[in-house]
Every structure is written in C-alpha cells, then in structure tokens.
Design an enzyme around this catalytic site. Structure first.
Site, PDB file in Angstrom:
ATOM      1  N   ASP A 134      -1.871  -5.074   8.105  1.00 54.54           N
ATOM      2  CA  ASP A 134      -2.576  -4.501   6.960  1.00 54.54           C
ATOM      3  C   ASP A 134      -3.725  -5.421   6.554  1.00 54.54           C
ATOM      4  OD1 ASP A 134      -0.860  -2.350   6.803  1.00 54.54           O
ATOM      5  OD2 ASP A 134       0.196  -3.023   4.999  1.00 54.54           O
ATOM      6  N   GLN A 163     -11.496  -2.019   6.029  1.00 51.96           N
ATOM      7  CA  GLN A 163     -11.702  -1.353   4.734  1.00 51.96           C
ATOM      8  C   GLN A 163     -13.178  -1.002   4.554  1.00 51.96           C
ATOM      9  OE1 GLN A 163     -10.290  -5.061   3.499  1.00 51.96           O
ATOM     10  NE2 GLN A 163      -8.546  -4.291   2.313  1.00 51.96           N
ATOM     11  N   ARG A 184      -6.866   1.055  12.066  1.00 49.71           N
ATOM     12  CA  ARG A 184      -6.739   1.977  10.933  1.00 49.71           C
ATOM     13  C   ARG A 184      -7.910   1.724   9.980  1.00 49.71           C
ATOM     14  NH1 ARG A 184      -2.250   0.225   7.247  1.00 49.71           N
ATOM     15  NH2 ARG A 184      -0.863   0.959   8.890  1.00 49.71           N
ATOM     16  N   LYS A 187     -10.218   3.080   2.802  1.00 43.22           N
ATOM     17  CA  LYS A 187     -11.321   2.771   1.882  1.00 43.22           C
ATOM     18  C   LYS A 187     -11.179   1.349   1.333  1.00 43.22           C
ATOM     19  CE  LYS A 187     -12.120   7.539   0.432  1.00 43.22           C
ATOM     20  NZ  LYS A 187     -12.217   8.487  -0.688  1.00 43.22           N
ATOM     21  N   ALA A 189      -8.084  -1.144  -1.145  1.00 44.66           N
ATOM     22  CA  ALA A 189      -7.269  -0.966  -2.349  1.00 44.66           C
ATOM     23  C   ALA A 189      -7.274  -2.177  -3.281  1.00 44.66           C
ATOM     24  CB  ALA A 189      -5.831  -0.659  -1.938  1.00 44.66           C
ATOM     25  N   HIS A 227      -6.354  10.157   2.272  1.00 43.88           N
ATOM     26  CA  HIS A 227      -5.868  11.458   1.778  1.00 43.88           C
ATOM     27  C   HIS A 227      -7.040  12.341   1.383  1.00 43.88           C
ATOM     28  CE1 HIS A 227      -3.186   8.120   0.579  1.00 43.88           C
ATOM     29  NE2 HIS A 227      -2.291   8.868   1.156  1.00 43.88           N
ATOM     30  N   ARG A 288      -1.126  -0.804  -6.943  1.00 47.26           N
ATOM     31  CA  ARG A 288      -2.315  -0.295  -6.239  1.00 47.26           C
ATOM     32  C   ARG A 288      -2.302   1.233  -6.196  1.00 47.26           C
ATOM     33  NH1 ARG A 288      -1.206  -4.889  -3.368  1.00 47.26           N
ATOM     34  NH2 ARG A 288      -0.145  -3.823  -1.670  1.00 47.26           N
ATOM     35  N   ARG A 289      -1.101   1.812  -6.102  1.00 47.35           N
ATOM     36  CA  ARG A 289      -1.026   3.289  -6.096  1.00 47.35           C
ATOM     37  C   ARG A 289      -1.438   3.833  -7.468  1.00 47.35           C
ATOM     38  NH1 ARG A 289      -0.147   1.350  -1.733  1.00 47.35           N
ATOM     39  NH2 ARG A 289      -2.388   1.515  -1.873  1.00 47.35           N
TER      40      ARG A 289
END
Ligand SMILES: Cc1cc2nc3c(=O)[nH]c(=O)nc-3n(C[C@H](O)[C@H](O)[C@H](O)COP(=O)(O)OP(=O)(O)OC[C@H]3O[C@@H](n4cnc5c(N)ncnc54)[C@H](O)[C@@H]3O)c2cc1C
Length: 308
Positions: A134, A163, A184, A187, A189, A227, A288-289
């Site tokens: 990540d 990112q 991957r 954007k 986070a 998403h 972060r969510r």
C-alpha cells in the site's frame, strides 16, 4: 473542508481513545472492517468467492512503535497465509500490507520493514498468491518503492500502489508500467501539503486519467482502485483502446463501499477485487474512510448519539 480535519484527527491519540470508546462506534466500523480475526474474515472471503469476486486482505494497523509490534504484524499475515492455504483460497485472495506496520518508521526501519515483509511475500508465493504494498504518506514512498524493487527481484508479481494526488506519480507510473509490474492506482487518502500534492478533486481526477493511460498503454498489469463511476467508465474505455483483454487489468474497491458495483462489474466479466480489511487496530483505516465521504461522519455522529 471536513476531510482534512478528520485526517488530522486520524493521527491524534486523544481522538483515537475517544472514538474507540464511544458507544455506537462499532456499528459504523463494522461497515468497513470485515471482522477482528482470521476466523471472521474466512466466511467473508468465501462469500466473495461465491459471488465471483476476488479479495485483497489487509490486516489493519500502521505506525507501530516497537520492533515487537512489527514482528507481530508479520506473524498476523503469516497466520493468514496459513489459513488461506488450509482452505485452498490462495488463488482468490491476495494480501495488501502497509510497511509502517512492518517497522518502516523505526530505527533502521527500511531494513526492518524489508526483513519483516519478505517472509510474507515468500509464503504468499508458495501458495500461489501475492502481496501488494500500500502507499502511505509521501514521506514513506521512496522507501516503499525501493522495497518493492528489491522484492520484485525474487517475486516479480509483488504489487505496489501509486496515488494520483501526488505530483511525483506520473513519473513513477512511467517507471512502473513495465512487464509483469502490478500497479494499483488510487487517488490518495492522506493529508498531503500543496508542495507535493494536488489539493482539489478535478486536478486529482485529471491526473488519475493521465496516469491510468500510461499504465494501460504500458506492459504492466493495471489495478484500478476507485469507486468513482466516471473513472471506472474511463478505465474500461482506456483498456479497450489499449487492446487489453479482460484478464489484463482489474478493478478494486473497498469492502463496504458501493458493493452493488462490485457485483455489476464482476457480472460484466471484469476481474473485481475487494480490499477487505480486518483486525483490531482499525482506527487509522476507519478515519480515512470517514474523511473520504463526510456524509459518513453524519452517520457516525447519529450512531454515537443514538447509542450514547
Ligand atoms: C482497493 C483500494 C485500495 C486503496 N489503497 C490505498 C492506498 O494504498 N493508499 C492510499 O492513499 N489510498 C488508498 N485507497 C483510497 C483511495 O486513495 C481513495 O481515498 C478512495 O478510494 C476514495 O476515492 P475514490 O477513487 O473512490 O473516489 P471518490 O471521488 O472519493 O469517491 C467516488 C464515490 O465513491 C463512494 N465513496 C468513496 N469513498 C467512500 C467512503 N469512504 N465511504 C462511502 N462511500 C465512498 C462515494 O459514492 C463517492 O461519491 C484505496 C482505495 C481502494 C479502492
């Protein structure tokens, strides 16, 4: 405006204690975190598999402060690989790791994180799956990319995350769009300063499209982590223009977010991977969510008030 405030709170120990103890928190956390231990996540993987979805598993945790915690993180992932092996789920499930959980910020952290993550990557390869590194805040990325390059010498399928909000990422994407490279694109986070990152959504989205074009036209394996319906449609179109077959790229989304879209894309024949986080150290991930969609904060506030 709320996003940066929530991201600042995600680094505060005082807020961590307050939010973790608040009544009603668990109900909201459960939307994003698949369970506390491996036993909780196994049915979730099986359910995803039954729906034609792949998963990438994240044992939540980051910014640990002792080498013992870093070793415990490694062991948690090794336990997970062991369970995947027992259940024959290696082909469906890969893993995502945060190097700060493997000791990256400690003394000699670069070497320590590499030493801790290598056995996980080895164990994953032995059961036919892989690991993606990540992307955390921008100060950690040179070390992450160096560890990624080192791991790829023996395990070329090891993935990494880039990112689109960072100015550096277009150059990183050109370097990474090479044969066998699994990348991957997200954007981003974290709370990043204007000296290194775009600060507004249209610029971040435009950069996402430019970078995705580079990845699609390159020789690697792009993983579209978003998403955003517009970016998903653009991703499909860029893949078509680049002449990619359905198994030459994939979509990835987070557990608990736009779940109906996971199913729709899989039903269209796309490889759809759900980033499934579990574990007890969920605070940073959860915050972060909340920051990504301030409406989540209203839901959270309501839940706390109702239960409190
Ligand atoms: C598989 C995956 C892995 C990731 N890994 C990393 C990583 O390694 N490093 C990193 O910095 N970031 C990572 N992220 C997070 C990413 O950077 C974004 O913060 C996040 O994906 C939101 O951006 P978006 O592309 O979905 O677009 P947005 O424009 O933020 O969202 C588009 C739509 O998706 C829905 N949505 C998005 N987020 C939420 C949410 N939290 N709650 C409810 N609905 C939501 C909303 O309907 C929103 O309108 C990852 C994201 C994904 C999907």
């Amino acid at each position: 405006m709320l996003g940066p405030v929530i991201l600042a709170a995600s680094r505060s120990d005082k807020m961590r204690r307050f939010i973790s103890a608040a009544p009603g928190t668990k109900q909201v956390v459960d939307r994003f975190i698949a369970g506390e231990g491996v036993d909780d996540v196994v049915p979730v993987i099986q359910d995803s598999a039954a729906k034609g979805l792949e998963v990438t598993l994240d044992v939540v945790g980051e910014d640990i402060t002792t080498p013992e915690q870093a070793a415990a993180a490694r062991d948690a992932y090794l336990e997970l690989v062991g369970r995947l092996k027992e259940l024959g789920l290696g082909a469906r499930a890969e893993m995502s790791v945060k190097l700060s959980m493997f000791g990256q910020a400690l003394e000699n952290g670069h070497e320590l994180a590499l030493a801790n993550v290598r056995p996980v990557v080895e164990a994953a390869a032995a059961i036919g799956t892989t690991v993606t590194l990540d992307a955390e805040d921008h100060t950690t990325l040179d070390s992450m990319f160096a560890i990624h390059e080192e791991l790829r010498k023996d395990f070329p399928q090891t993935g990494c995350v880039i990112q689109s909000y960072l100015f550096r990422t277009e150059a990183d994407a050109r370097r990474l769009a090479a044969a066998g490279s699994r990348v991957r694109l997200v954007k981003g986070a974290y709370k990043e300063p204007a000296s290194v990152a775009y600060q507004n959504k249209p610029e971040i989205d435009k950069a996402y499209v430019r970078i995705l074009k580079t990845l699609m036209q390159g020789d690697g394996y792009p993983m579209i982590g978003s998403h955003d319906p517009r970016l998903i449609a653009i991703g499909q179109e860029l893949a078509r223009q680049a002449g990619r077959k359905l198994d030459e790229y994939e979509f990835q989304m987070l557990y608990g977010i736009r779940s109906e879209e996971h199913i729709r894309l899989a039903a269209e024949g796309h490889r759809m991977r759900v980033y499934t986080a579990y574990g007890t150290d969920w605070y940073g991930y959860f915050m972060r969510r909340l920051a990504e969609k301030p409406a989540n904060l209203l839901f959270f506030g309501r839940s706390v008030l109702t239960k409190g």
